[in-house]
Design a protein around this motif. Structure first.
Motif, PDB file in Angstrom:
ATOM      1  N   LYS A 195       0.554   4.738   2.025  1.00  0.00           N
ATOM      2  CA  LYS A 195      -0.339   5.365   3.011  1.00  0.00           C
ATOM      3  C   LYS A 195      -0.353   6.883   2.953  1.00  0.00           C
ATOM      4  CE  LYS A 195      -1.920   1.946   5.782  1.00  0.00           C
ATOM      5  NZ  LYS A 195      -1.200   0.831   6.358  1.00  0.00           N
ATOM      6  N   TYR A 229      -5.399  -9.836   7.934  1.00  0.00           N
ATOM      7  CA  TYR A 229      -4.453  -8.960   7.237  1.00  0.00           C
ATOM      8  C   TYR A 229      -3.400  -8.546   8.259  1.00  0.00           C
ATOM      9  CZ  TYR A 229      -3.362  -4.172   5.321  1.00  0.00           C
ATOM     10  OH  TYR A 229      -2.782  -3.009   4.890  1.00  0.00           O
ATOM     11  N   GLY A 237      -6.155   6.536   4.083  1.00  0.00           N
ATOM     12  CA  GLY A 237      -6.577   5.136   4.050  1.00  0.00           C
ATOM     13  C   GLY A 237      -5.743   4.318   3.075  1.00  0.00           C
ATOM     14  N   ARG A 274     -10.022  -8.022   7.929  1.00  0.00           N
ATOM     15  CA  ARG A 274     -10.733  -7.809   6.658  1.00  0.00           C
ATOM     16  C   ARG A 274      -9.678  -7.627   5.587  1.00  0.00           C
ATOM     17  NH1 ARG A 274      -8.884  -2.859   5.917  1.00  0.00           N
ATOM     18  NH2 ARG A 274      -8.327  -1.759   7.805  1.00  0.00           N
ATOM     19  N   MET A 275     -10.107  -7.510   4.348  1.00  0.00           N
ATOM     20  CA  MET A 275      -9.133  -7.214   3.295  1.00  0.00           C
ATOM     21  C   MET A 275      -8.751  -5.739   3.339  1.00  0.00           C
ATOM     22  SD  MET A 275      -9.814  -9.517  -0.010  1.00  0.00           S
ATOM     23  CE  MET A 275      -8.180  -9.110  -0.599  1.00  0.00           C
ATOM     24  N   GLY A 276      -7.656  -5.414   2.691  1.00  0.00           N
ATOM     25  CA  GLY A 276      -7.211  -4.023   2.650  1.00  0.00           C
ATOM     26  C   GLY A 276      -7.900  -3.268   1.525  1.00  0.00           C
ATOM     27  N   ASP A 277      -7.993  -1.967   1.709  1.00  0.00           N
ATOM     28  CA  ASP A 277      -8.455  -1.084   0.650  1.00  0.00           C
ATOM     29  C   ASP A 277      -7.408  -0.003   0.536  1.00  0.00           C
ATOM     30  OD1 ASP A 277      -9.763   0.641  -1.043  1.00  0.00           O
ATOM     31  OD2 ASP A 277     -11.715   0.399  -0.088  1.00  0.00           O
ATOM     32  N   PRO A 278      -6.654   0.117  -0.543  1.00  0.00           N
ATOM     33  CA  PRO A 278      -6.913  -0.387  -1.887  1.00  0.00           C
ATOM     34  C   PRO A 278      -6.256  -1.717  -2.272  1.00  0.00           C
ATOM     35  CG  PRO A 278      -5.145   1.226  -1.994  1.00  0.00           C
ATOM     36  CD  PRO A 278      -5.535   1.101  -0.543  1.00  0.00           C
ATOM     37  N   GLU A 279      -5.656  -2.476  -1.357  1.00  0.00           N
ATOM     38  CA  GLU A 279      -4.951  -3.701  -1.777  1.00  0.00           C
ATOM     39  C   GLU A 279      -5.873  -4.679  -2.516  1.00  0.00           C
ATOM     40  OE1 GLU A 279      -4.730  -2.197   1.181  1.00  0.00           O
ATOM     41  OE2 GLU A 279      -2.896  -2.727   2.246  1.00  0.00           O
ATOM     42  N   ASP A 292       0.846  -1.192   0.000  1.00  0.00           N
ATOM     43  CA  ASP A 292       0.000   0.000   0.000  1.00  0.00           C
ATOM     44  C   ASP A 292       0.885   1.247   0.000  1.00  0.00           C
ATOM     45  OD1 ASP A 292      -2.206   1.659   0.338  1.00  0.00           O
ATOM     46  OD2 ASP A 292      -2.503   1.163   2.451  1.00  0.00           O
ATOM     47  N   ASN A 323      -5.542  -6.407  10.660  1.00  0.00           N
ATOM     48  CA  ASN A 323      -6.894  -6.048  10.257  1.00  0.00           C
ATOM     49  C   ASN A 323      -7.646  -7.356  10.081  1.00  0.00           C
ATOM     50  OD1 ASN A 323      -6.417  -3.227  10.116  1.00  0.00           O
ATOM     51  ND2 ASN A 323      -5.366  -3.536   8.175  1.00  0.00           N
TER      52      ASN A 323
HETATM   53  N1  GLY Z   1      -4.879  -0.100   3.021  1.00  0.00           N
HETATM   54  C1  GLY Z   1      -4.829  -0.255   4.412  1.00  0.00           C
HETATM   55  C2  GLY Z   1      -6.017  -0.826   5.026  1.00  0.00           C
HETATM   56  O1  GLY Z   1      -6.929  -1.263   4.354  1.00  0.00           O
HETATM   57  O2  GLY Z   1      -6.088  -0.842   6.238  1.00  0.00           O
END
Ligand code: GLY
Ligand code: AMP
Length: 424
Positions: free
Chosen positions: A214, A269, A226, A288-293, A212, A286
């Motif tokens: 940041k 994550y 994010g 959950r999945m990452g955003d934007p990963e 990512d 985390n």
């Molecule tokens: N890209 C970092 C997150 O989803 O936490």
């Protein structure tokens, strides 16, 4: 088959886009979805966010499975609510989601189970926190215990900044309850990577690696966001390091949760910091999945996500393997003017190119009204390019970014720079 995706961001658009490619899919519902999911006729937006109301909707529509994108409904217990009613859902329970929803829980867990992470202490009293900062010195990292939508971490390069961060959280209550306790931890230097796996309670299936970006601006300048862009795979995760992270971080986490009586299911994550000797430490979990990963990862996934999800819910992830597009996928986030502090909404969006085999535009903060797309949130789009090299993937992404217009758009021009530097 009908599937529900919970969430409204770029991550959820990418998951729904991938699920909809399955031949077995009739409709993918997205709750509440965004302008991009509204435009795709294989997807259907549902204007419901309350977990109990969503469970009723799932029963009424005979939806077979639910996939949850963001942490907030997970921490609120959507998985518990669905399971209590016999509904199939993939994600962690409220108890398991504490790995993300409480930094103190995660740090104490890692310490108890010998998972490498930064040294830390937790405080709820102001004087103790200030004294600890003076004792350890700067740089030092201050983290709000609870969920703070990306605003809860201050990497303080000097003591004044560290003391101010503690005052902001503990005394001025700027983050509310989330900041009523703070974790103060050792500053770690190195390169970050996102290591995401699926867990069915027992078996672990690793997804492709990613990285990512940041900070808001080029050369990692400006405030934390994010995430302004991501690419997959991340070359810093060599096969050796991959095996080591599985052995030292991921497997002990899944087993440790089970030992503590909290079976983990869902995406896990681990945000890693890899030092210059190649040693990984866990910055955060985390659930959950990452955003934007997710956007570049889904762009590379070749396996049918519907069948992967079935195995994840049924506890048979050990029986499948994932197949990945060998190309690099690189996603560039286009954010609204004023992001991250005060994103400006309402600008009209034009010029989004039609999806091709090497470029896909996922929506996040967009709204579709009378056929017109406009900005409705901080991160607006994530444009993913694919290519045989990072450079080619980057070119495909930026060609599309350059064609898209909305007033005040912000995008980094250097997504993928670390991977490009490594190839030289
Ligand atoms: N890209 C970092 C997150 O989803 O936490
Ligand atoms: P987190 O939400 O814990 O991942 O923190 C957000 C960002 O702050 C991370 O992606 C890192 O860039 C940075 N960060 C967090 N913890 C540390 C640490 N101990 N040392 C250095 N940077 C950190």
């Amino acid at each position: 088959m009908k599937i529900l995706v919970v969430g409204s961001g770029g991550r959820e658009h990418a998951l729904a886009w991938k699920l909809a490619q399955s031949e077995r899919i009739q409709t993918v519902y997205v709750a509440p979805g965004n302008g991009g999911t509204a435009q795709d006729n294989r997807l259907q937006n549902v204007d419901i966010t309350d977990p109990h109301a969503l469970a009723e909707f799932v029963k009424a529509e005979h939806i077979q499975m639910t996939l949850v994108g963001p942490e907030v409904p997970l921490a609120a217990g959507i998985v518990n609510i669905f399971r209590d009613q016999g509904l199939k859902i993939f994600g962690p329970t409220k108890e398991a989601a504490q790995l993300e929803s409480s930094k103190d829980f995660a740090k104490a867990f890692m310490q108890r189970h010998g998972i490498p992470t930064a040294a830390y202490q937790t405080f709820s009293d102001l004087a103790g926190a200030h004294a600890y900062i003076d004792q350890v010195g700067a740089p030092i990292v201050i983290k709000a215990d609870g969920l703070a939508a990306g605003k809860g971490v201050v990497v303080a390069m000097d003591l004044a900044e560290a003391h101010a961060a503690v005052d902001m959280m503990l005394s001025d209550n700027k983050l509310g309850n989330a900041g009523a306790r703070v974790v103060i931890e050792e500053f770690l230097a190195g390169e970050e990577a996102s290591f995401i796996v699926m867990v069915d309670g027992k078996n672990i299936l690793a997804l492709a690696t990613s990285q990512d970006h940041k900070r808001l601006q080029d050369h990692d300048q400006g405030p934390n966001t994010g995430g302004m862009g991501a690419y997959s795979p991340a070359p810093i995760i060599t096969p050796e390091l991959h095996a080591r992270v599985m052995r030292e971080v991921i497997t002990p986490t899944v087993q440790g949760m089970a030992k503590d009586g909290i079976v983990f299911t869902g995406f896990l994550y681990a945000g890693l910091m890899i030092d210059d000797q190649g040693n990984p430490k866990t910055l955060e979990f985390n659930c959950r999945m990452g955003d934007p990963e997710t956007q570049p990862i889904m762009a590379r996934l070749k396996t049918d996500l519907v069948s992967v999800l079935e195995h994840a819910i049924n506890g048979s992830l050990d029986t499948i393997e994932l197949e990945w597009d060998r190309r690099t996928a690189l996603g560039v986030v286009m954010a609204a003017a004023g992001y991250p502090d005060e994103p400006q909404k309402g600008a009209e969006i034009t010029g989004i190119p039609t999806e091709t085999a090497d470029c896909i535009t996922f929506h996040a903060g967009t709204r579709l009204q009378q056929g017109q797309l406009s900005v409705s949130g901080g991160r607006v789009l994530c444009v993913v390019g694919l290519g045989d090299s990072v450079k080619v993937a980057q070119k495909h992404a930026y060609d599309a970014v350059d064609a898209i217009h909305f007033d005040g758009a912000q995008a980094r021009r250097d997504i993928g720079w670390r991977a490009l530097n490594k190839k030289h």
